[in-house]
Every structure is written in C-alpha cells, then in structure tokens.
Write a protein that holds these residues in place. Structure first.
Motif, PDB file in Angstrom:
ATOM      1  N   UNK A 202     -13.739  -1.630   8.092  1.00  0.00           N
ATOM      2  CA  UNK A 202     -12.923  -1.493   9.304  1.00  0.00           C
ATOM      3  C   UNK A 202     -11.494  -1.174   8.867  1.00  0.00           C
ATOM      4  N   UNK A 203     -10.989   0.010   9.261  1.00  0.00           N
ATOM      5  CA  UNK A 203      -9.729   0.488   8.676  1.00  0.00           C
ATOM      6  C   UNK A 203      -8.516  -0.383   8.991  1.00  0.00           C
ATOM      7  N   UNK A 204      -8.575  -1.130  10.092  1.00  0.00           N
ATOM      8  CA  UNK A 204      -7.404  -1.922  10.472  1.00  0.00           C
ATOM      9  C   UNK A 204      -7.349  -3.255   9.733  1.00  0.00           C
ATOM     10  N   UNK A 205      -8.432  -3.591   9.015  1.00  0.00           N
ATOM     11  CA  UNK A 205      -8.479  -4.886   8.340  1.00  0.00           C
ATOM     12  C   UNK A 205      -8.240  -4.710   6.842  1.00  0.00           C
TER      13      UNK A 205
ATOM     14  N   UNK B 272      -9.982  -9.283   4.694  1.00  0.00           N
ATOM     15  CA  UNK B 272     -10.470  -9.500   6.065  1.00  0.00           C
ATOM     16  C   UNK B 272     -11.809  -8.807   6.281  1.00  0.00           C
TER      17      UNK B 272
END
Ligand SMILES: Nc1ncnc2c1ncn2[C@@H]1O[C@H](COP(=O)(O)OP(=O)(O)OP(=O)(O)O)[C@@H](O)[C@H]1O
Ligand SMILES: [Mg+2]
Lengths: 254, 397
Positions: free
Chosen positions: A112-115, A119
C-alpha cells in the motif's frame, strides 16, 4: 519395516499433509465464453515443503493457488487445506481463515503506497486484531530479519527498490506466522540477485516443520530452492519432479 | 484498520484535496444559500423589527403579512386605545407612491406615515439629524431601503426641473436635505436621509408624518394601515393581542408573531423561495457530483489494495468501515472548511450590504446536506468494493 512401524509411518505422514486435492475443477464464465481453467487437479503438498508450480501461461497456476488459498471457490473435486475444506465454510469464515493461516506474496508486490514498510508489514497483524504499537514492533523485527535498517523500515514503498519492496512483501507474508504462504511469480519483477535473496529468505524464515510454501513461477533461476516442482499443463498437474540441484540451501530450518 | 484507511486517504493528496473541496463546496453553498435566504426573510420583516416599541400590531383582519396592506377606518385607532392594557397606540400609514425627481425621472417609493405627535416609526437618521425635521411642512426623509442608485438627483442646477424630456445621463449626486421631489404633484421637501433596516424586497422609502402622508397620497377613505400598541408594563403582548382581537374584531399580533406570520407568508408567496431552492439543489448536485466522483475514483484506484487487504483476511465489513471512516473524515473537515468559508464570505457580504443571516439552522442544513452527500459517495464506492473479485488481482491482472 515391521507392520507397526509401517502403521506409525502412515500416521505420521498423514498429519504431515498440508494440502490434499483430488479432481479439483474450476471454470470461469458460462456457455460459449466458459474457460475451464482447472480440469481435475490431483495434488498433495507435505508440511515443511516448498512446492513450485510451473507451466505455460494460461495453464491454471494462478487459479490453482487461488483455490488453495481460499480466494476462489472450486467447482468440483475435493480439497482440504490445513485440515479445512472451504466448501464447508462461510465467506467470512474463509476470509478470517486466510487472515490467520495464509500469507501472500504477489507478483507486483502490492504494497500500500501510503504506508511505510513497517506499516505495510504490520497490516496482517492489524487485520488479526493486534494493536498498532505491538504490530509495528513485530513488523520492525521481521523487517530487520529480511535485512532492513531503521531508516528503510520507515520508508515509503516508492523510496524502495524492487528487491527491497519484495522483501517487504515477504516480511508481510510471514509476519503473522501463517501456516501456508502462497506466492505468485514472486521473482519475475526482480533481477537474479534480488530473486535469489527473496527466495532464500523465504526458505530460511517462512518454512518450518508445520509450514508450507507454494510458489508459482516461470523463473528457472530459482528452481533450486524447491523441494518438489509440479508441472502443470492445460488445467492439470502432469508431472512432479525434483529440483535440478539444491545448492547449499538447507532443506528445513531447525 | 481505520488508521490504515485514513493513511491511505491522506497519502493520495490530490484526491483527498478534491474530496475535501467537494464537501467544503457543498457545505459552503448550502449554508450560504440558507443564510442568504435567512437574510432575505429577516429583511422581509424589517418594518416590524424597526419598531421595537410596538409590542402589538393591530391591522385589518385580512392582513397576514407586513407587506400585504389593507387599511382601516380612522376610528379604529380610538377603539384600540380603549382596550384595557394598552398604554399607547399610534397610527402608521403604509402606502405606495411614485415620486418625480428633479431631473424628471419617476421612482416608486413606499411611503410610511408616522404619528405626528410622537414620530414613532422614524428610523435613526444619518448625519446626526433627528426625526424632528419632519415637523417642517411637507417634509420627508428618504431612505434607500436596501436599493442602490435610486436616490440620485442631478448635480447641476441646469439639469433640475428641466422643460421637456428628462435629463437622465447627467452628473448625479445623492438627495440631501433641501432637495425637492414631486409626489402626486405635491412638492415635498427632503429633510434628510435615514438609516432604516434594508428591506426585502428592496425598495426606497419616504418617511413622513401621518398628516403629510394624507396630504401627499391620493385621497382614500381609509389611510390607517397599522396601529402600533405599547402594552402597560406587566401585560403580556400575546395576552393583550388576544384581548384587542376580542374587543375590536381587528387582527392583533404580538410583534414576534407578526414576524413569523410575515416569514411564513413570504415562504408561501415569494418567487425567491423557488430561487433559493434551485440554488440549494444545484449546490447539492454539484457536491454529489464532485464528491461522489472523487470518492469513487479514490476507491476505484485503491480497489487493488482493498483486494489485497481482503486476501489477507480483512472482512468485507471492515473494508466498508474503512471506506466510511474515510468519508467521515472528509465530511468532518469539509464541513468545517465550508462553514468557516461561509462565515468569512458572510462577513464580506454583510459589509457590502447584502442580506445574509446565518441562523442556527443554516449550518444544520449544510451539515445534513454534507451527510447525505458523503453517505451517497461512500455507498457508491462501497458498492465497487462489494463487487470486487480479490482473486483476479492476485497475479496483477
Ligand atoms: N477471472 C477470469 N475470468 C475468465 N477467465 C479467466 C479468469 N482468470 C483466468 N482466466 C482464464 O483461465 C485460464 C487460467 O488462468 P490462470 O491465470 O490461472 O493461468 P496462469 O497459469 O496463472 O497463467 P500466467 O502464467 O499467464 O499467469 C486462462 O485461460 C485465463 O485466461
Ligand atoms: Mg498467473
């Protein structure tokens, strides 16, 4: 071998079977557009084993591991995975079963690119109800095992190389100690060196006596990591082979 | 899990900003429209608000709002005065008249004639003047009443009271004390300008005495429009109003009731209500569009990751909760932004003299609109999560 030892040997091997499939079929679509992806797969996978699944494109490898992982419901045949039959379980039960028992490594990493790396690795734990601090701590520890330093642990996926991202994916697949890990072409986006590293990490840390690893691959460079290689053709397993050479990679970690 | 959802949302700044914008826009526009409408409605009862000393308004039984005028016989004033509990009762004449300006232009005015003795009903005046200027013969006080540019008279003597055609495109200035107007062929003397509350619908006003009003208006048998009653201390306005109705068969309303009547009448009869509703619908639609599309795009782009999460054991329910918490965050922040913006814009708006009144229900309506928009957007994108096939994402298909 006496009758008694023979019997206990059978008992022991029985418990050592992680996956037992017989005559599994799966068809996509209906009528004229129907594609028969699995045409009666017979397969047994022992615990403590790394099985590679190879075969030409479109022969049904992804379909088969999706069925094994409980992502797809088979149409016919019998299949028990870790002593569970998905046909006897509800959709949510299957989902939760996957969360506890199965780890995934996808071809395109799918972090997941935002994590951050930590995370991302922590998500399976979070899904299983572990609290954030504990999950992040465990994730950090596992990332250290796959060779990450403190800075890399807190990097976003976009700041990591392909090999590093796949190591994060491997860490994510094993952080919650699943009994089975399925990988779909885990090394096809990696150079030879990174591919080797990822595979040896998985062999070393994800494979135990009661664990099983199923790896779909085209990549002959990593065949040496397999315990057995299952060849698939046109929706069936046609042959089971031993790998060309085991190199110096240990079969099982102690 | 929800922290993951929020991080995913914040991680995609463009879409996040788009979502926020959509929601802020909705809450702004809806709150603004409602406040604007509130402002208009407040202006609709400006005449009542301007006369705080009138506790009870007495009128013809057929009158329902301060703008729908039917006159009473002059004798009704004394009938009202004789009701017990009335401390004072003064007449108020409300009428319509065209006034001719010195350059020959005609302008329609509302004429308000106040009690000669008390001058109750004259609003505060500009330039420190007092209502007493009305005691001069045929004196009037002019007021813009929420209009602009309607109180202008030619700057040059040469353009005033010309023979022949009106002098319209000439240098102008505002009416000041000493200027003259013609009302129904009667010369009236401008005695000053007042600062009355702006009216809705806007209209210029001439304040004058009751007797001057009778003098300059076209003769009618009845001139008395309202009787403004002050109650004896300790008497409740509503009680007195009921008592007056009982005693006189006229309609008597406590001033707050009369305001409510007026707003209700406006809601039922004004075309501007339709305009406001149109504006609200457009705001909601645009909000739905922008927010819905953004949210849908966001979810759609992340569908792959929702599939991955689902593969890793996240149930459909927890994925939907993730989407809802994303929508909730946007809704909360967006509403805040929109309301803040609305307060600022309202400030500017009020400074420029536009009707704007943010009453308690304006943000409530705005918030409800946002709620609807967000639920719609979340449902829209939740649907695609429900329909996704996690397996088909496995091999990056
Ligand atoms: N969702 C689907 N709908 C319809 N047909 C599908 C779907 N997924 C796979 N197929 C078809 O089923 C067959 C088996 O697909 P599968 O993805 O299992 O093959 P594969 O061995 O993994 O191929 P590859 O090596 O290219 O990944 C193919 O013919 C494919 O076109
Ligand atoms: Mg495949």
């Amino acid at each position: 071998m006496s009758g008694n030892t023979m019997k206990s040997f059978i008992e022991a091997t029985k418990n050592q079977t992680a996956v037992r499939c017989h005559g599994v079929t799966k068809t996509y679509g209906q009528g004229k557009a129907a594609v028969q992806a699995l045409r009666g797969v017979d397969l047994e996978i022992r615990t403590g084993e790394l099985l590679m699944l190879v075969g030409p494109s479109g022969c049904g490898k992804t379909t088969l591991i999706s069925v094994l992982a409980g992502l797809l419901q088979r149409d016919g045949g019998d299949c028990s995975v870790l002593d569970h039959d998905y046909k006897q379980m509800s959709f949510n039960e299957t989902t939760r079963f996957r969360g506890r028992n199965i780890g995934f490594v996808f071809q395109t990493f799918d972090l997941i690119p935002a994590l951050t790396a930590a995370e991302n690795v922590a998500t399976p734990l979070l899904i299983n109800g572990v609290k954030w601090p504990a999950a992040l701590e465990k994730a950090g520890a596992v990332l250290k095992v796959v060779g990450f330093d403190d800075r890399m642990i807190h990097s976003l996926p976009t700041d990591l190389s392909g090999g590093q991202q796949q190591r994060v994916a491997v860490a994510r697949a094993m952080v919650h100690d699943p009994r089975m890990i399925v990988c779909d072409e885990p090394t096809s986006a990696l150079d030879s060196e990174s591919g080797h590293m990822v595979m040896s990490l998985m062999r070393q840390f994800a494979l135990g006596k009661d664990r099983v690893l199923v790896v779909v691959t085209h990549d002959t460079r990593i065949f040496e990591f397999a315990d057995r290689i299952a060849r698939m053709e046109d929706g069936r397993i046609t042959r089971i082979e031993n790998p060309p050479s085991r190199g110096n990679v240990p079969l099982n970690n102690p | 899990m929800n922290l993951i959802a929020l991080k995913m949302l914040l991680g995609d700044f463009t879409k996040y900003a788009g979502l926020l914008f959509g929601i802020a826009f909705t809450s702004f526009l809806v709150t603004f429209a409602v406040s604007y409408f509130g402002g208009m409605m407040t202006r609709s009862f400006a005449l009542i608000a301007e006369n705080p000393r009138a506790d009870v308004w007495v009128m013809d039984p057929a009158v329902v709002a301060v703008d729908s005028v039917i006159n009473l016989p002059a004798a009704d004033l004394s009938r009202v005065r004789s009701v017990e509990g009335v401390q004072s009762a003064v007449p108020l004449a409300v009428a319509q008249a065209d006034a001719r300006f010195p350059n020959g232009r005609f302008q329609s005015f509302q004429v308000i004639g106040v009690d000669d003795a008390t001058l109750i009903g004259v609003p505060p005046m500009s330039g420190g003047a007092t209502a007493a200027v009305l005691r001069a013969p045929d004196a009037v006080i002019v007021d813009a009443g929420g209009t602009s540019g309607k109180l202008e008279t030619p700057l040059l003597k040469a353009d005033q009271w010309p023979r022949g055609r009106p002098h319209l495109d000439v240098p102008m200035r505002l009416l000041i004390a000493g200027d003259e107007l013609l009302v129904n062929d009667t010369r009236v003397q401008v005695a000053g300008q007042s600062e009355a509350l702006p009216r809705f619908p806007p209209r210029p006003i001439l304040f004058t005495t009751y007797s001057t009003a009778e003098h300059i208006l076209l003769p009618e048998r009845r001139r008395l429009t309202f009787v403004l009653v002050t109650t004896v201390p300790g008497v409740d306005a509503h009680t007195l109003a009921a008592r007056i109705e009982e005693a006189t068969d006229l309609r008597a309303r406590a001033s707050d009731d009369f305001k409510t009547d007026t707003v209700k009448w406006m809601l039922a009869n004004s075309e501007d209500v339709g305009d406001a509703v149109t504006m609200l619908s457009i705001a909601m639609l645009v909000g739905f569009g922008v927010t819905g599309v953004m949210m849908f795009m966001f979810t759609n782009e992340n569908l792959k990751y929702y599939a991955v999460l689902n593969a890793m054991g996240a149930t459909t329910r927890s994925l939907l909760i993730m989407i809802c918490s994303q929508a909730a965050l946007c809704a909360l922040l967006g509403t805040g932004l929109g309301l803040g913006l609305c307060v600022l814009a309202g400030q500017v708006f009020v400074n420029y003299g536009f009707p704007f009144r943010m009453m308690w229900f304006a943000p409530v309506v705005g918030g409800t609109a946002v709620l609807l928009v967000s639920i719609g957007a979340a449902a829209f994108s939740g649907r695609s999560v429900l329909k996704m096939q996690p397996a088909s994402f496995l091999a990056g298909r």
